[in-house]
Enzyme design. Structure first.
Site, PDB file in Angstrom:
ATOM      1  N   GLU A  88       0.830  -1.215   0.000  1.00 24.85           N
ATOM      2  CA  GLU A  88       0.000   0.000   0.000  1.00 24.85           C
ATOM      3  C   GLU A  88       0.865   1.266   0.000  1.00 24.85           C
ATOM      4  O   GLU A  88       0.366   2.350   0.273  1.00 24.85           O
ATOM      5  CB  GLU A  88      -0.930   0.027   1.230  1.00 24.85           C
ATOM      6  CG  GLU A  88      -1.834  -1.173   1.396  1.00 24.85           C
ATOM      7  CD  GLU A  88      -3.007  -1.215   0.420  1.00 24.85           C
ATOM      8  OE1 GLU A  88      -3.114  -0.302  -0.417  1.00 24.85           O
ATOM      9  OE2 GLU A  88      -3.783  -2.180   0.485  1.00 24.85           O
TER      10      GLU A  88
ATOM     11  N   HIS B  75      -2.957   1.800   8.432  1.00 35.92           N
ATOM     12  CA  HIS B  75      -4.057   1.004   7.895  1.00 35.92           C
ATOM     13  C   HIS B  75      -4.074  -0.310   8.661  1.00 35.92           C
ATOM     14  O   HIS B  75      -3.022  -0.896   8.912  1.00 35.92           O
ATOM     15  CB  HIS B  75      -3.829   0.744   6.394  1.00 35.92           C
ATOM     16  CG  HIS B  75      -4.625  -0.403   5.880  1.00 35.92           C
ATOM     17  ND1 HIS B  75      -6.003  -0.379   5.824  1.00 35.92           N
ATOM     18  CD2 HIS B  75      -4.261  -1.632   5.433  1.00 35.92           C
ATOM     19  CE1 HIS B  75      -6.433  -1.537   5.354  1.00 35.92           C
ATOM     20  NE2 HIS B  75      -5.398  -2.306   5.109  1.00 35.92           N
TER      21      HIS B  75
ATOM     22  N   HIS C 207      -6.993  -3.807  10.154  1.00 38.88           N
ATOM     23  CA  HIS C 207      -8.212  -4.581   9.905  1.00 38.88           C
ATOM     24  C   HIS C 207      -9.002  -4.820  11.199  1.00 38.88           C
ATOM     25  O   HIS C 207      -9.191  -5.976  11.594  1.00 38.88           O
ATOM     26  CB  HIS C 207      -7.840  -5.942   9.284  1.00 38.88           C
ATOM     27  CG  HIS C 207      -7.042  -5.878   8.022  1.00 38.88           C
ATOM     28  ND1 HIS C 207      -6.305  -6.939   7.537  1.00 38.88           N
ATOM     29  CD2 HIS C 207      -6.871  -4.873   7.124  1.00 38.88           C
ATOM     30  CE1 HIS C 207      -5.717  -6.600   6.397  1.00 38.88           C
ATOM     31  NE2 HIS C 207      -6.032  -5.346   6.133  1.00 38.88           N
TER      32      HIS C 207
HETATM   33  O1  2HA Z   1      -4.237  -3.847   2.509  1.00 39.66           O
HETATM   34  O2  2HA Z   1      -3.415  -4.906   4.766  1.00 39.66           O
HETATM   35  O3  2HA Z   1      -0.501  -5.182   4.256  1.00 39.66           O
HETATM   36  C1  2HA Z   1      -3.162  -4.705   2.454  1.00 39.66           C
HETATM   37  C2  2HA Z   1      -2.778  -5.178   3.781  1.00 39.66           C
HETATM   38  C3  2HA Z   1      -1.549  -5.977   3.876  1.00 39.66           C
HETATM   39 ZN    ZN Z   2      -5.391  -4.262   4.480  1.00 41.00          ZN
END
Ligand code: 2HA
Ligand code: ZN
Length: 273
Positions: free
Chosen positions: A117, A141, A143
């Site tokens: 990214e 970033h 999750h």
């Molecule tokens: O969006 O989260 O790094 C890609 C990821 C892996």
């Molecule tokens: Zn990701």
């Protein structure tokens, strides 16, 4: 200084990766982070930097980032390992004088490249640098599960997410008075997601990537991390409320806007229309 890891911002980068891992936001190689280093920080470690790669194309041009240095996580590297082996999992890169190429000058000792990214990070750093007069330096970033879950439940609209998340914790509209942006599902690492996020980051400090995660910008590590943490906690509360049959009482838009004056923030009332 004898070691890059002694630099305060590098130590903080490593610790923030670890905090993010401990939160459960970075399964396997999930997530990525970058920090635009200060000139005085680069000066302190300059003698410890060396060319570890050729110049490589970024894929986009970021003129206002020319000659800047970034600390950044490595592609395919696991946040879980950053604390114990920082020099193998993160790197420092230099941008060339045109803002078109980068080279690795420290780290990734066992090989590797910056996060997939990286162009998305740089495009958004470029926009935020301009928009905030250089104040914003950190992009992360990750999750977080509850934020992702909400993208399967709510309409994928900035105003819907902002209104719902603001309502869950009274601190929310104070912490992010501009609201939250949402982009539809897109291929990660693509120029499409970079550009779509860039459009939203002009207005917001947090952009949700539908069915994928969240992308946050902040002036320092604590502010960017705190933003992600606050949104994820509010999302968790919303998921709990929805799981228990939905809201039985509400906070009105007037009540949310009443926070602006005492807390000296400009809560964007158009997000509540
Ligand atoms: O969006 O989260 O790094 C890609 C990821 C892996
Ligand atoms: Zn990701």
């Amino acid at each position: 200084m004898n070691c890059v890891l002694e630099l305060k911002s590098v130590a903080k980068f490593v610790d923030t990766c670890n905090q993010s891992w401990l939160k459960g936001w970075n399964e396997r190689n999930g997530g990525n982070m970058s920090y635009r280093m200060k000139a005085e920080e680069v000066a302190e470690i300059k003698h410890l930097l060396a060319d570890k790669s050729d110049w490589r194309p970024i894929g986009i041009t970021v003129e206002n980032l020319a000659n800047e240095y970034f600390t950044v996580t490595g592609s395919g590297k696991f946040y879980m390992n950053v604390k114990n082996e920082p020099e193998n999992n993160i790197c420092i890169v230099k941008i060339d004088e045109k803002g078109e190429n980068y080279k690795i000058v420290w780290g990734l000792n066992e090989g590797g490249v910056p996060t997939s990214e990286f162009p998305t990070h740089l495009l958004n750093h470029s926009i935020k640098k301009e928009k905030t007069d250089g104040k914003h330096r950190v992009i992360m970033h990750a999750h977080p599960a509850n934020i992702i879950a909400l993208t399967f439940l709510l309409p994928l609209e900035d105003k819907v997410f902002t209104r719902e998340i603001w309502e869950m914790i009274t601190e929310c509209p104070i912490v992010f008075p501009a609201g939250i942006g949402v982009v539809p599902w897109m291929v990660c690492g693509s120029s499409d997601i970079a550009v779509a996020t860039g459009e939203k980051i002009k207005q917001f400090d947090a952009v949700i990537w539908s069915h994928h995660g969240i992308f946050c910008s902040g002036e320092d590590f604590d502010v960017a991390f705190g933003l992600m943490d606050t949104i994820e906690k509010a999302a968790e509360i919303l998921i709990k409320v929805m799981s228990c049959g939905g809201k039985k009482q509400f906070i009105t838009s007037e009540q949310i806007l009443a926070l602006s004056e005492p807390y000296n923030v400009n809560i964007d009332k158009t997000m509540l229309e």
